[in-house]
Write a protein that holds these residues in place. Structure first.
Motif, PDB file in Angstrom:
ATOM      1  N   UNK A   1       5.400  -9.030 -14.702  1.00 18.50           N
ATOM      2  CA  UNK A   1       6.255  -9.517 -15.787  1.00 18.50           C
ATOM      3  C   UNK A   1       7.540 -10.078 -15.193  1.00 18.50           C
ATOM      4  N   UNK A   2       8.181 -10.949 -15.975  1.00 19.18           N
ATOM      5  CA  UNK A   2       9.443 -11.546 -15.531  1.00 19.18           C
ATOM      6  C   UNK A   2      10.593 -10.776 -16.154  1.00 19.18           C
ATOM      7  N   UNK A   3      11.554 -10.364 -15.344  1.00 21.07           N
ATOM      8  CA  UNK A   3      12.732  -9.639 -15.810  1.00 21.07           C
ATOM      9  C   UNK A   3      13.982 -10.336 -15.287  1.00 21.07           C
ATOM     10  N   UNK A   4      15.167  -9.984 -15.802  1.00 23.87           N
ATOM     11  CA  UNK A   4      16.401 -10.583 -15.263  1.00 23.87           C
ATOM     12  C   UNK A   4      16.587 -10.321 -13.773  1.00 23.87           C
ATOM     13  N   UNK A   5      15.979  -9.239 -13.277  1.00 20.93           N
ATOM     14  CA  UNK A   5      16.099  -8.908 -11.847  1.00 20.93           C
ATOM     15  C   UNK A   5      15.056  -9.634 -11.001  1.00 20.93           C
ATOM     16  N   UNK A   6      14.084 -10.262 -11.653  1.00 18.46           N
ATOM     17  CA  UNK A   6      13.021 -10.956 -10.926  1.00 18.46           C
ATOM     18  C   UNK A   6      11.655 -10.515 -11.419  1.00 18.46           C
ATOM     19  N   UNK A   7      10.599 -10.923 -10.714  1.00 16.11           N
ATOM     20  CA  UNK A   7       9.240 -10.542 -11.068  1.00 16.11           C
ATOM     21  C   UNK A   7       8.959  -9.119 -10.585  1.00 16.11           C
ATOM     22  N   UNK A   8       8.406  -8.292 -11.477  1.00 16.48           N
ATOM     23  CA  UNK A   8       8.044  -6.919 -11.094  1.00 16.48           C
ATOM     24  C   UNK A   8       6.670  -6.577 -11.658  1.00 16.48           C
ATOM     25  N   UNK A   9       6.096  -5.507 -11.136  1.00 16.51           N
ATOM     26  CA  UNK A   9       4.858  -4.951 -11.680  1.00 16.51           C
ATOM     27  C   UNK A   9       5.218  -3.836 -12.658  1.00 16.51           C
ATOM     28  N   UNK A  10       4.875  -4.032 -13.927  1.00 18.08           N
ATOM     29  CA  UNK A  10       5.176  -3.057 -14.970  1.00 18.08           C
ATOM     30  C   UNK A  10       3.905  -2.284 -15.320  1.00 18.08           C
ATOM     31  N   UNK A  11       4.001  -0.977 -15.392  1.00 15.40           N
ATOM     32  CA  UNK A  11       2.846  -0.150 -15.739  1.00 15.40           C
ATOM     33  C   UNK A  11       2.389  -0.440 -17.170  1.00 15.40           C
ATOM     34  N   UNK A  12       1.070  -0.664 -17.336  1.00 14.20           N
ATOM     35  CA  UNK A  12       0.525  -0.902 -18.673  1.00 14.20           C
ATOM     36  C   UNK A  12      -0.537   0.131 -19.052  1.00 14.20           C
ATOM     37  N   UNK A  13      -1.042   0.879 -18.082  1.00 10.78           N
ATOM     38  CA  UNK A  13      -2.042   1.919 -18.369  1.00 10.78           C
ATOM     39  C   UNK A  13      -2.078   2.901 -17.210  1.00 10.78           C
ATOM     40  N   UNK A  14      -2.495   4.125 -17.501  1.00  8.04           N
ATOM     41  CA  UNK A  14      -2.709   5.153 -16.480  1.00  8.04           C
ATOM     42  C   UNK A  14      -4.195   5.470 -16.438  1.00  8.04           C
ATOM     43  N   UNK A  15      -4.815   5.287 -15.289  1.00  7.37           N
ATOM     44  CA  UNK A  15      -6.259   5.494 -15.160  1.00  7.37           C
ATOM     45  C   UNK A  15      -6.627   6.944 -14.915  1.00  7.37           C
ATOM     46  N   UNK A  16      -5.688   7.722 -14.364  1.00 10.88           N
ATOM     47  CA  UNK A  16      -5.964   9.124 -14.055  1.00 10.88           C
ATOM     48  C   UNK A  16      -5.545   9.446 -12.633  1.00 10.88           C
ATOM     49  N   UNK A  17      -5.933  10.612 -12.166  1.00  7.56           N
ATOM     50  CA  UNK A  17      -5.629  11.036 -10.799  1.00  7.56           C
ATOM     51  C   UNK A  17      -6.940  11.206 -10.061  1.00  7.56           C
ATOM     52  N   UNK A  18      -7.010  10.655  -8.836  1.00  3.05           N
ATOM     53  CA  UNK A  18      -8.285  10.571  -8.132  1.00  3.05           C
ATOM     54  C   UNK A  18      -8.166  11.034  -6.682  1.00  3.05           C
ATOM     55  N   UNK A  19      -9.131  11.836  -6.256  1.00  2.00           N
ATOM     56  CA  UNK A  19      -9.297  12.077  -4.831  1.00  2.00           C
ATOM     57  C   UNK A  19     -10.598  11.389  -4.409  1.00  2.00           C
ATOM     58  N   UNK A  20     -10.724  11.124  -3.126  1.00  2.00           N
ATOM     59  CA  UNK A  20     -11.917  10.430  -2.635  1.00  2.00           C
ATOM     60  C   UNK A  20     -13.136  11.325  -2.779  1.00  2.00           C
TER      61      UNK A  20
END
Length: 390
Positions: free
Chosen positions: A368-387
Motif C-alpha cells: 500500500x502507499x502511505x505518506x512515508x512511502x510504500x509498505x507491506x500492510x497485513x491483511x490476513x493471518x494464516x496461522x503459526x507453522x513449524x516445518x
C-alpha cells in the motif's frame, strides 16, 4: 605426602581455571558474519547487517560482561566463496559463532563444516528445506524459516482468495524449485490450476522472454519467487509490459521487501505476499525495532531482511545470557540456543527443538502507499507453522 601432592595439584588447577575464567570473561566473543555485500543479493546482506548491528548497538555490544566482536565477510552469492570464508573465520579468526548466509547452496556447503568444527551457525536467510531436514545437525539453527513455511500456507490462500489460474516463476536454484513445489502442493489441492511454469537464471538482465510467455498464457495471477536485483527488474518489467493492469501479482514475501518496492514504484501497489513479519504488526517489540531503525537511518523504512538480522543477533545474545557468556561448553551453548524464547518484532520467537528451524507466524501482506512511502500492510493471518518435513 601423597595427600599434600593431590591438594597442591587441585589448588593449582583451580587457580589456572580461575585465571582462564577471568581472561575468558574479558575476551571478546567473536562472531563471524557471512552475508553478500556485492552481487545480485548485496542489498539483502547490507540490510541484514544493519538489523544485526542495530540490535547489538541497543545492548551496548556486550553480553554477560563480555564485548561482542564482529568479523564481517562477503558471501558474494557464491557457495564456494561462503565455504572459503567460513573456513577462514573458523580456522584463522577462531570465531565462537557463525551467523548470516543468504543463499541455500551456501548453507548446505557450510552445514558439515560447522558440525565438524563444533561452531554453531545461526542462519539468517537461506530457506532450503533440507537444511533442517535431511541435512540437519546440532550446530545449525535457522532464524528465517524454510521454503515450506513461506509457500505452502500461502498456496491455499491464493487458490481460495485470489486466483484459480496462476503462472509460476522462480529463480533456477534449489530454493526456487522447492518453493514452487511447496506452493503448488497446497494450491492445486485447493483447486488451483497452473497456467505455466518457468525458472530464470540468477542475475537475469532481461525478463522479457518470460513475460511474453506469461502474457500469452493469460493467467489471473503470477506467483513469483525472486529476490535482490532479480525481484526489482522483474516487477519493473512486469509493469512495463502492462501485465499489472490485468494480472494479480502474488509473490514470495522477500520480493516485496520495502527496499525493493521503493525502487519499483507505484506499479507494485496491490501486490500480495506472505511472510512472518509486516511493517504494521502491533507488538511492542515491532515498534522498538522499527523506531530504532528509523532513528539510525532517517528517511528509510526497515524491511524484512533488517528484521531477520535483528532477530539473528538477539538469538545469539539470548543464548549467551543463558550460558553466562561461556562459549567453550558446546553442549550448554547448543542447549541454550535450542531453548531461546523471546518477544520478537514478528511475534514470539522460538525454535522447534527437533529441527532447530524457527516456528513462524505467517501473515498475508499487501503493498500500500502511505505518506512515508510504500509498505507491506497485513491483511490476513494464516496461522503459526513449524516445518512438518522429515
Amino acid at each position: 605426602m601423597k595427600k599434600k601432592r593431590i591438594l597442591a595439584a587441585l589448588t593449582a588447577a583451580l587457580g589456572i581455571g580461575a585465571l582462564w575464567g577471568a581472561r575468558a570473561q574479558n575476551d571478546p566473543i567473536k562472531v563471524g558474519v557471512i552475508m553478500p555485500f556485492s552481487g545480485v543479493y548485496a542489498q539483502l546482506g547490507e540490510e541484514g547487517y544493519k538489523g544485526f548491528t542495530l540490535y547489538l548497538d541497543s545492548i551496548g555490544n556486550r553480553v554477560a560482561g563480555r564485548p561482542i566482536q564482529l568479523i564481517r565477510e562477503d558471501e558474494e552469492a557464491d557457495a564456494s566463496v561462503a565455504l572459503r570464508k567460513a573456513n577462514k573465520l573458523i580456522g584463522s579468526d577462531k570465531v565462537d559463532i557463525l551467523a548470516g548466509i543468504v543463499l541455500t547452496p551456501s548453507a548446505y556447503a557450510l552445514s558439515d563444516v560447522v558440525e565438524k568444527a563444533k561452531v554453531p551457525l545461526i542462519v539468517f536467510n537461506a530457506a532450503g528445506n533440507d537444511l533442517t531436514r535431511s541435512r540437519k545437525n546440532p550446530y545449525v539453527f535457522r532464524v528465517s524459516g524454510n521454503a515450506w513455511q513461506y509457500n505452502n500456507p500461502f498456496g491455499r490462500y491464493v487458490a481460495d482468495k485470489v486466483s484459480k489460474n496462476t503462472f509460476l516463476v522462480a529463480a533456477d536454484y534449489a530454493f526456487g524449485k522447492e518453493s514452487l513445489a511447496d506452493f503448488k502442493a497446497s494450491y492445486t489441492n485447493a483447486g488451483g490450476k497452473i497456467a505455466g511454469e518457468v525458472y530464470t537464471p540468477l542475475g537475469s538482465t532481461d525478463f522479457s522472454p518470460y513475460l511474453a510467455r506469461i502474457a500469452a498464457a493469460k493467467p489471473q495471477a503470477v506467483y513469483a519467487v525472486l529476490s535482490g536485483s532479480d525481484a526489482v527488474l522483474f516487477m519493473k518489467q512486469f509493469a512495463q509490459f502492462g501485465l499489472n493492469k490485468s494480472i494479480k501479482l502474488a509473490v514470495f514475501g522477500d520480493m516485496t521487501d520495502e527496499k525493493f518496492i521503493d525502487a519499483v514504484g507505484d506499479s507494485v501497489v496491490g501486490a500480495i505476499s506472505a511472510l512472518p513479519w509486516a511493517q504494521d504488526l502491533p507488538g511492542a517489540q515491532n515498534k522498538v525495532f522499527t523506531d530504532a531503525y528509523k532513528k539510525k537511518y532517517p528517511g528509510e523504512l526497515p524491511g524484512v531482511f533488517a528484521q531477520r538480522g535483528w532477530d539473528t543477533a538477539r538469538v545469539i545474545v539470548e543464548a549467551l545470557k543463558k550460558t553466562n557468556g561461556n562459549t567453550a561448553n558446546k553442549s550448554a551453548l547448543l542447549a541454550a540456543l535450542r531453548s531461546v524464547n523471546f518477544p520478537s518484532p514478528r511475534g514470539t520467537f522460538r525454535f522447534d527443538p527437533v529441527t532447530q528451524n524457527v516456528i513462524n507466524p505467517m501473515y498475508v501482506r499487501e503493498v500500500v502507499k502511505t505518506p512515508q512511502g510504500l509498505i507491506n500492510k497485513r491483511v490476513a493471518t494464516l496461522g503459526t507453522f513449524k516445518d512438518p518435513g522429515k
